[in-house]
Design a protein around this motif. Sequence first.
Motif, PDB file in Angstrom:
ATOM      1  N   ALA B  78      41.793  -7.235   4.788  1.00  0.00           N
ATOM      2  CA  ALA B  78      40.374  -7.577   4.915  1.00  0.00           C
ATOM      3  C   ALA B  78      40.153  -8.337   6.216  1.00  0.00           C
ATOM      4  CB  ALA B  78      39.935  -8.422   3.725  1.00  0.00           C
ATOM      5  N   VAL B  87      37.488  -3.386  12.652  1.00  0.00           N
ATOM      6  CA  VAL B  87      37.532  -2.239  11.756  1.00  0.00           C
ATOM      7  C   VAL B  87      38.504  -1.245  12.391  1.00  0.00           C
ATOM      8  CG1 VAL B  87      35.478  -1.154  12.794  1.00  0.00           C
ATOM      9  CG2 VAL B  87      36.212  -0.503  10.503  1.00  0.00           C
ATOM     10  N   VAL B  92      41.799   3.307   7.287  1.00  0.00           N
ATOM     11  CA  VAL B  92      41.077   4.073   6.272  1.00  0.00           C
ATOM     12  C   VAL B  92      41.792   5.415   6.057  1.00  0.00           C
ATOM     13  CG1 VAL B  92      38.892   5.235   5.724  1.00  0.00           C
ATOM     14  CG2 VAL B  92      38.879   2.984   6.819  1.00  0.00           C
ATOM     15  N   CYS B 270      41.625  -0.113  16.917  1.00  0.00           N
ATOM     16  CA  CYS B 270      40.522  -0.730  16.165  1.00  0.00           C
ATOM     17  C   CYS B 270      39.457  -1.218  17.137  1.00  0.00           C
ATOM     18  CB  CYS B 270      41.052  -1.883  15.319  1.00  0.00           C
ATOM     19  SG  CYS B 270      42.015  -3.090  16.237  1.00  0.00           S
ATOM     20  N   THR B 326      39.129   3.829   2.057  1.00  0.00           N
ATOM     21  CA  THR B 326      37.813   3.349   2.478  1.00  0.00           C
ATOM     22  C   THR B 326      37.905   2.030   3.233  1.00  0.00           C
ATOM     23  OG1 THR B 326      37.525   2.106   0.443  1.00  0.00           O
ATOM     24  CG2 THR B 326      36.601   4.315   0.469  1.00  0.00           C
ATOM     25  N   CYS B 327      36.802   1.678   3.868  1.00  0.00           N
ATOM     26  CA  CYS B 327      36.564   0.309   4.310  1.00  0.00           C
ATOM     27  C   CYS B 327      35.198  -0.084   3.751  1.00  0.00           C
ATOM     28  CB  CYS B 327      36.580   0.218   5.834  1.00  0.00           C
ATOM     29  SG  CYS B 327      36.080  -1.412   6.425  1.00  0.00           S
ATOM     30  N   GLN B 329      32.353  -3.268   2.847  1.00  0.00           N
ATOM     31  CA  GLN B 329      31.929  -4.654   3.039  1.00  0.00           C
ATOM     32  C   GLN B 329      31.727  -5.283   1.663  1.00  0.00           C
ATOM     33  OE1 GLN B 329      28.354  -5.150   5.357  1.00  0.00           O
ATOM     34  NE2 GLN B 329      28.730  -7.332   5.677  1.00  0.00           N
ATOM     35  N   PHE B 342      35.334  -7.092   5.430  1.00  0.00           N
ATOM     36  CA  PHE B 342      35.455  -5.633   5.499  1.00  0.00           C
ATOM     37  C   PHE B 342      36.855  -5.277   5.004  1.00  0.00           C
ATOM     38  CE2 PHE B 342      31.596  -4.153   7.652  1.00  0.00           C
ATOM     39  CZ  PHE B 342      30.997  -5.394   7.879  1.00  0.00           C
ATOM     40  N   HIS B 344      39.765  -3.009   3.993  1.00  0.00           N
ATOM     41  CA  HIS B 344      40.345  -1.676   4.210  1.00  0.00           C
ATOM     42  C   HIS B 344      41.303  -1.391   3.057  1.00  0.00           C
ATOM     43  CE1 HIS B 344      38.987  -2.783   8.207  1.00  0.00           C
ATOM     44  NE2 HIS B 344      39.357  -1.619   8.726  1.00  0.00           N
ATOM     45  N   ARG B 345      41.119  -0.259   2.435  1.00  0.00           N
ATOM     46  CA  ARG B 345      42.062   0.182   1.406  1.00  0.00           C
ATOM     47  C   ARG B 345      42.518   1.590   1.779  1.00  0.00           C
ATOM     48  NH1 ARG B 345      37.860  -2.259  -1.627  1.00  0.00           N
ATOM     49  NH2 ARG B 345      38.519  -4.182  -2.675  1.00  0.00           N
ATOM     50  N   LYS B 346      43.778   1.700   2.142  1.00  0.00           N
ATOM     51  CA  LYS B 346      44.321   3.020   2.516  1.00  0.00           C
ATOM     52  C   LYS B 346      45.346   3.416   1.457  1.00  0.00           C
ATOM     53  CE  LYS B 346      46.507   5.502   6.286  1.00  0.00           C
ATOM     54  NZ  LYS B 346      47.085   5.371   7.618  1.00  0.00           N
TER      55      LYS B 346
END
Lengths: 140, 476
Positions: B78, B87, B92, B270, B326-327, B329, B342, B344-346
């Motif tokens: 995050a 970001v 992602v 990024c 996803t990313c 908020q 923000f 980020h979950r990969k």
Amino acid sequence: MHKEQAVQFPHGADIGVRGIGNSRAAAFAQAAAALAATVVEPATVCPAEEVAITCTAPDDRFLLYDWLNAVIYEMAVRRMVFGRFEVSLEGQTLHGRAWGEAIDPSRHLPAIEPKGATMTGLRIEQAQDGTWIAECVVDV
Amino acid sequence: MDRSRLQRVSPHEWRIDPTGPMRVPAIIFADEALIDAMDDKVAEQICNVASLPGIVNAAYALPDAHWGYGFPIGGVAAFDPETDGVVCAGGVGFDISCGVRTLLTGLTRADIEPLKLALADSLFHQVPVGVGSRGKLVLEFAEMDAMLQGGAGWAVEHGYGNAEDLPRVEEAGIMAGALADAVSEKAKIRQRQEMGTLGSGNHYLEVQEIIEISNPSVAASFGLRLGEIVVSIHCGSRGLGHQVATDYQREMAIAMPQLGITVPDLDLACAPIRSELGARYLGAMRAAINCALANRQIITHLTRRIFGHFFPQARLDLLFDVSHNTCKQEQHRIAGRTRSLFVHRKGATRAFGPGHAELPPALRKVGQPVFIGGSMGTHSAIMAGIGDGEEHAFASACHGAGRQLSRHQALKLWQGRQVVDDLAARGIIVRSPSSRGVAEEAPGAYKNIDAVVDAAHSAGLARKVAMLAPVVCIKG
């Protein structure tokens, strides 16, 4: 004279592709051949149609990234599989030609759909014996 | 994984203290067996993530983590825009908003069994699957833009599914903040014929039997009953998402020197969240999320139509739809203060606990369903978010078993035809256009899903609710 080679190597859930050739351009062409072979066995592909691809990038690594992603894009939007590639380079501009045909799942038995070439392990090098190597990892 | 760098914090949590460019620790959730089997590259990659600007608390790897590109698959991080957070397109992944939705059929195994071969054939022929497959719906640019803004809501407006589905989809089916204009023409062309397609690789549509209930009260709230049949759909944003990732990964990598950012791996390219490029990527990525939500909504419609033919009484209500690339908020409490991060979950699933305001009323009491996908012959799991999960990894849980063998290793060990025959002997019907694809995705190529689910449960990331066994698998 070294034999040109299109090689795949393991990378976890993804697949590494490596092109080996006597020139930078030949290595790029073979890297694309290795990429195309992740989808279908090249021997099953009839070179019925030629597709021209041009890319320009700030350096060799981005040029390889752009080239492989352009090949993925053409395969996706044209619903084609490719079996042979030629590349010529003018500075940082690549002119490529890909030969293939419309995908026929029953004949080509496609394995997997590449999503994109990543920047992991992007490598363009000339070995001491003069051989060029171009490689990266492809997300599948 | 070499344990010499790891400090064991608890039976299911391992920590790597910050060294060198790392700004925060790296935390890996796993039991002893999983940590020993995990690739050293996971530690290397999660430590690289820990070096990114504006990262908050720690970089996390979940029990199903495996070697990816940039982030490990099964990685969570995050970033706070207030502290120059970034970001990261590689955080992602290429298959933006790849995810799983599960439908409740109310049917039993006994209902399905006599018709499962015909059902498998019908699903295989009517749900486009595999390399080069096309959907029946072809979108021109104007309609494509409407879909990119409207997500599953757009699909429902066009007759795919019901309005009652939408509350059961993350973001109520419509990801806010999408910018269709930030999606390239190439990405839109790539998607033109791919709406309502499953894709290939690890994507699937599976008919599954509920074979175990671990938490009866949560299972009842989810509508899960032992012996009943559910349908799970695993796919993402198809070519559009792939192209958005490709486009922005490149743009970020080239822009980083001007942005004053250095990263240890170009796949961590990024941009600051508060930069023009960062905002544009977020808009395009959110549009790709809507594409994935619309895609799964269309496949749901096709699935309902096919089930309706065989089982006119079946409704196929949507349990939930959750993405794992996803990313987002989100608001999180950090050291007593609520911060807008923000996340980020990969290859990681959001897992909001009970009471979370973003959950639909029907699920708010028990927590969000979390789907852990198997691979043809292996079980899948349904878990639920828990309040404590917030403290561990920004309310995140794993998304699958995670690979333990590369595709090359799998091809050396298995042949697709044999895998299909072996599974058929166990009563599992697999239909796939790709024999090689089946071999690469052989059940043995993945970690033991029971161990991954147990580790996630014991680590407090989510709680076990039910286990599912495959009956029919349509494999990409």
